[in-house]
Design an enzyme around this catalytic site. Structure first.
Site, PDB file in Angstrom:
ATOM      1  N   GLU A   1      72.955  58.026 131.659  1.00  0.00           N
ATOM      2  CA  GLU A   1      73.990  58.824 130.993  1.00  0.00           C
ATOM      3  C   GLU A   1      73.385  59.734 129.926  1.00  0.00           C
ATOM      4  O   GLU A   1      72.611  59.267 129.092  1.00  0.00           O
ATOM      5  CB  GLU A   1      75.035  57.894 130.370  1.00  0.00           C
ATOM      6  CG  GLU A   1      75.822  57.138 131.439  1.00  0.00           C
ATOM      7  CD  GLU A   1      76.449  55.854 130.909  1.00  0.00           C
ATOM      8  OE1 GLU A   1      76.558  55.679 129.688  1.00  0.00           O
ATOM      9  OE2 GLU A   1      76.813  55.003 131.746  1.00  0.00           O
TER      10      GLU A   1
ATOM     11  N   GLU B   1      77.825  52.413 134.809  1.00  0.00           N
ATOM     12  CA  GLU B   1      76.643  51.568 134.606  1.00  0.00           C
ATOM     13  C   GLU B   1      76.278  50.730 135.832  1.00  0.00           C
ATOM     14  O   GLU B   1      75.104  50.552 136.140  1.00  0.00           O
ATOM     15  CB  GLU B   1      76.840  50.639 133.398  1.00  0.00           C
ATOM     16  CG  GLU B   1      76.725  51.323 132.041  1.00  0.00           C
ATOM     17  CD  GLU B   1      78.004  52.046 131.635  1.00  0.00           C
ATOM     18  OE1 GLU B   1      79.019  51.965 132.370  1.00  0.00           O
ATOM     19  OE2 GLU B   1      78.001  52.693 130.565  1.00  0.00           O
TER      20      GLU B   1
ATOM     21  N   HIS C   1      76.205  47.807 120.750  1.00  0.00           N
ATOM     22  CA  HIS C   1      75.111  48.714 120.415  1.00  0.00           C
ATOM     23  C   HIS C   1      73.930  48.017 119.743  1.00  0.00           C
ATOM     24  O   HIS C   1      72.839  48.550 119.738  1.00  0.00           O
ATOM     25  CB  HIS C   1      75.618  49.850 119.513  1.00  0.00           C
ATOM     26  CG  HIS C   1      76.486  50.813 120.243  1.00  0.00           C
ATOM     27  ND1 HIS C   1      77.797  50.550 120.536  1.00  0.00           N
ATOM     28  CD2 HIS C   1      76.224  52.032 120.771  1.00  0.00           C
ATOM     29  CE1 HIS C   1      78.312  51.562 121.208  1.00  0.00           C
ATOM     30  NE2 HIS C   1      77.377  52.479 121.369  1.00  0.00           N
TER      31      HIS C   1
ATOM     32  N   ALA D   1      70.912  47.332 124.929  1.00  0.00           N
ATOM     33  CA  ALA D   1      70.783  45.983 125.492  1.00  0.00           C
ATOM     34  C   ALA D   1      72.155  45.344 125.672  1.00  0.00           C
ATOM     35  O   ALA D   1      72.342  44.497 126.541  1.00  0.00           O
ATOM     36  CB  ALA D   1      69.898  45.119 124.597  1.00  0.00           C
TER      37      ALA D   1
ATOM     38  N   PHE E   1      74.825  47.086 126.609  1.00  0.00           N
ATOM     39  CA  PHE E   1      75.398  47.694 127.815  1.00  0.00           C
ATOM     40  C   PHE E   1      74.838  47.084 129.101  1.00  0.00           C
ATOM     41  O   PHE E   1      75.421  47.258 130.170  1.00  0.00           O
ATOM     42  CB  PHE E   1      75.153  49.210 127.833  1.00  0.00           C
ATOM     43  CG  PHE E   1      75.965  49.981 126.819  1.00  0.00           C
ATOM     44  CD1 PHE E   1      76.882  49.354 125.993  1.00  0.00           C
ATOM     45  CD2 PHE E   1      75.818  51.353 126.699  1.00  0.00           C
ATOM     46  CE1 PHE E   1      77.617  50.060 125.051  1.00  0.00           C
ATOM     47  CE2 PHE E   1      76.555  52.079 125.767  1.00  0.00           C
ATOM     48  CZ  PHE E   1      77.452  51.431 124.944  1.00  0.00           C
TER      49      PHE E   1
END
Lengths: 331, 320
Positions: free
Chosen positions: A32, A62, A131, A86, A88
């Protein structure tokens, strides 16, 4: 003295990817906002021009980003897929844990599947768990994923090159807070850092601190302070969690007689438990003869709060390292 | 353009092979030599996958529904290796697939244990085709059940955004295990979904060999020539139980009987006879030849090695 150039962490990763893309036309990268924002991952805007379609933006998908990386790796491409954080990785958890990490093994296939899953942890700044969380221990439990977590620009570059050339899937987790940190002298000559080789970031004789990623910097700062009080700390940077250099830990602890394991991931079922047990299995007599029991320092068992004023309280800091070391038989 | 006679007869032979092979597999499973029970039989749904594969080369990528994997001989696998894969034999050392049809060198990227995770992986093969600039294609067939899962949606979105050489296919046999397609979809024509992704969609009678061949040919050629993704829905019916032993309490009385009337084999035989390229004598002759081939293949398959734990250990990446 070999020639060097000054690079920060993110530029070192970028340089590794650049070099490998020039070296091998099968290397491609997608994820992305890689192209649109030119720098979701690095300060190398030139590469987007140089490599054209070999670096591509995807929609926000994803599971598809991860899965296409796997499929392309089985079909002759050497993909780097960018999953951003990490946290995500958990959006694509099934694909990563079960398929990338396990499908080859389910079918007894030892052939190549050269995939690098690239993301960052430790961004901080009150962005919350997705995040900032460290998720590596989730993926350590998958049977077939190598896990790389560099702590310096030098390591970041050498390990990324090794990851891209590896024929098996690798999760490469950069440490967010280091990305735009101080520049380090990086050799201009090519070098690779093998997986499964820990690095002694500081030599010492009284206690071994095993750590990786962002925790290394904190351990080194603590070691500096402790040294003033007469405690000599050896800092062992694992660099890769899978494969793990247990021998290097054993060797260090044989010298120091004390072992502290520190990481930013949550304590419960974190890597520290595994590391301690691996050491115990490898060197039971050494563990029996330690000057003090093994200890661990990790994030508290809580989600990372979405508040900039609370992040630091949850994660282990330099002063926490100092405090816990002092409880390990230095009276 | 008329379909060449050789292609029509090849599909006929493959259709009969699939029907007879399905029976043979059921027999192997019933006698217990398979070392496995609960075969998911695909009898009655063979025409659509046979017609799909008639448009593919061995180096194209293909995922069928797990129920229809036994028709993969139509893509060039040996009958022996197809039977072997169904019963956990490993023919990889003889150039065949590993147990359960894993063979990346021949375009088979396996089934995931949680069905429905395959579309992104197969889309990855289409990404590789894009980068390698070859004229291969990828065909990813999902059942009407798994086609509802999230990974399929994400993969279809990305396939459109990148204009990738993939044909998405829904093999609609009207049942996802015990759940009727009518309970899961609020649209009558599943191909309507294509519109939302921005590529063409078309539904075809999956029990009609020639119609299925022609529709698949259109979209496979399109993908091969850079036209990008599409969605084809093949309408058929699961005449068999979900697995051997399933009491099928969900199936309304008489429904299967109605679908038996639409069975592909007598329809295709009539079509070919009307075209003058198949005779009653041919039908008997092919039947005998194929029966003998399958018997021979089954014997050879049972002699194939079992999957080895040694191979399994070779896949370890750190201490085991």
């Amino acid at each position: 003295m070999a020639e060097t150039q000054m690079l920060n962490y993110v530029s070192a990763i970028g340089a590794a990817i650049n070099e490998e893309m020039r070296r091998d036309e099968r290397v491609a990268m997608w994820g992305e906002d890689l192209v649109s924002m030119q720098g979701a991952y690095g300060e190398n805007p030139g590469m987007f021009k140089e490599f054209g379609d070999r670096i591509k933006d995807t929609p926000i998908v994803e599971q598809a980003i991860l899965g296409t990386g796997m499929g392309a790796a089985l079909a002759g491409i050497r993909p780097i897929v960018w999953l951003m954080t990490a946290g995500f990785l958990t959006i694509a958890f099934e694909g990563l844990f079960m398929e990338v990490g396990g499908l080859r093994q389910e079918y007894g296939y030892a052939g190549p599947m050269p995939l690098v899953v690239y993301c960052r942890s430790g961004i901080g700044g009150g962005f919350g768990a997705h995040h900032c969380a460290s998720t590596e221990s989730l993926f350590m439990h998958s049977p077939g994923l190598k896990i790389v977590m560099p702590s310096t620009a030098y390591d970041a570059k050498g390990l990324m090159k090794t990851a891209i050339r590896d024929d098996e899937p690798v999760i490469y987790v950069g440490y967010g807070a280091l990305y735009f940190g101080a520049k380090e002298p990086i050799p201009t000559e090519e070098y690779l850092i093998p997986f499964g080789k820990a690095d002694i970031k500081r030599e010492g004789k009284d206690i071994t601190i095993v750590c990786y990623s962002g925790m290394v910097r904190k351990a080194l700062a603590a070691a500096e302070e402790l040294n003033k009080e007469g405690i000599s700390v050896e800092v062992v940077d694992l660099r890769t969690l899978v494969p793990m250099d247990v021998a290097a830990i054993v060797k260090s602890v044989e010298k120091t007689g004390r072992l502290l394991i520190a990481h930013e991931a949550m304590k419960r079922a974190g890597a520290a438990g595994e590391i301690a047990f691996r050491v115990t299995e490898a060197a039971p007599d050494l563990v029996k003869s330690l000057k003090t029991p093994i200890k661990r320092l990790a994030a508290q068992n809580l989600a990372i709060p979405r508040s900039i004023s609370l992040d630091a309280q949850l994660l282990p800091q330099v002063e926490d390292v100092i405090a816990i070391v002092k409880t390990m038989g230095f009276d | 353009m008329a379909i060449p006679k050789e292609k029509l007869l090849e599909m006929y032979r493959n259709l009969i092979t699939a029907r007879l092979l399905g029976d043979k597999l059921a027999e192997i499973f019933t006698t217990g030599v398979a070392g496995r029970t609960g075969l998911h039989r695909g009898t009655g749904e063979e025409a659509f996958p046979i017609a799909i594969q008639a448009n593919l080369r061995k180096d194209d990528y293909l995922k069928l529904t797990f129920r229809m994997d036994f028709t993969l001989f139509a893509k060039g696998l040996l009958l022996r290796d197809v039977i072997g894969a169904e019963i956990f034999r490993d023919s990889s050392q003889f150039g065949g697939p590993r147990y359960r049809f894993f063979d990346p060198d021949n375009g088979l990227l396996a089934h995931t244990g949680a069905g429905g995770e395959e579309p992104p992986i197969y889309l990855g093969a289409a990404v590789a085709i894009m980068y390698k600039k070859t004229d291969q294609v990828c065909v990813c067939v999902m059942g009407d059940g798994f086609a509802n899962r999230g990974p399929m949606h994400e993969a279809m979105v990305m396939s459109a955004a990148w204009n990738l050489p993939i044909v998405w296919v829904i093999h609609n046999n009207q049942y996802a295990m015990g759940t009727s397609v009518k309970k899961s979809y609020k649209i009558d024509d599943l191909a309507d979904r294509a519109k939302a992704y921005g590529f063409p969609g078309e539904t075809v009678d999956g029990n009609d060999v020639i119609a299925s061949y022609e529709v698949m040919k259109k979209y496979i050629d399109r993908a091969r020539n850079g036209g990008g993704p599409s969605l084809v829905v093949g309408e058929t019916y699961r005449l068999m139980a979900h697995f051997m032993g399933d009491p099928q309490i969900y199936r309304p009385k008489g429904e299967a009987e109605e679908w038996w009337k639409k069975d592909s084999i007598p329809r295709y035989q009539k079509t070919l006879m009307d075209m003058g390229i198949l005779t009653v004598e041919d039908i008997d002759k092919f039947q005998r030849e194929i029966e003998a081939e399958i018997e021979e293949a089954a014997t050879a398959a049972l002699a194939l090695p079992q999957a080895s734990y040694e191979n399994h250990l070779k896949t370890a990446i750190d201490e085991i």
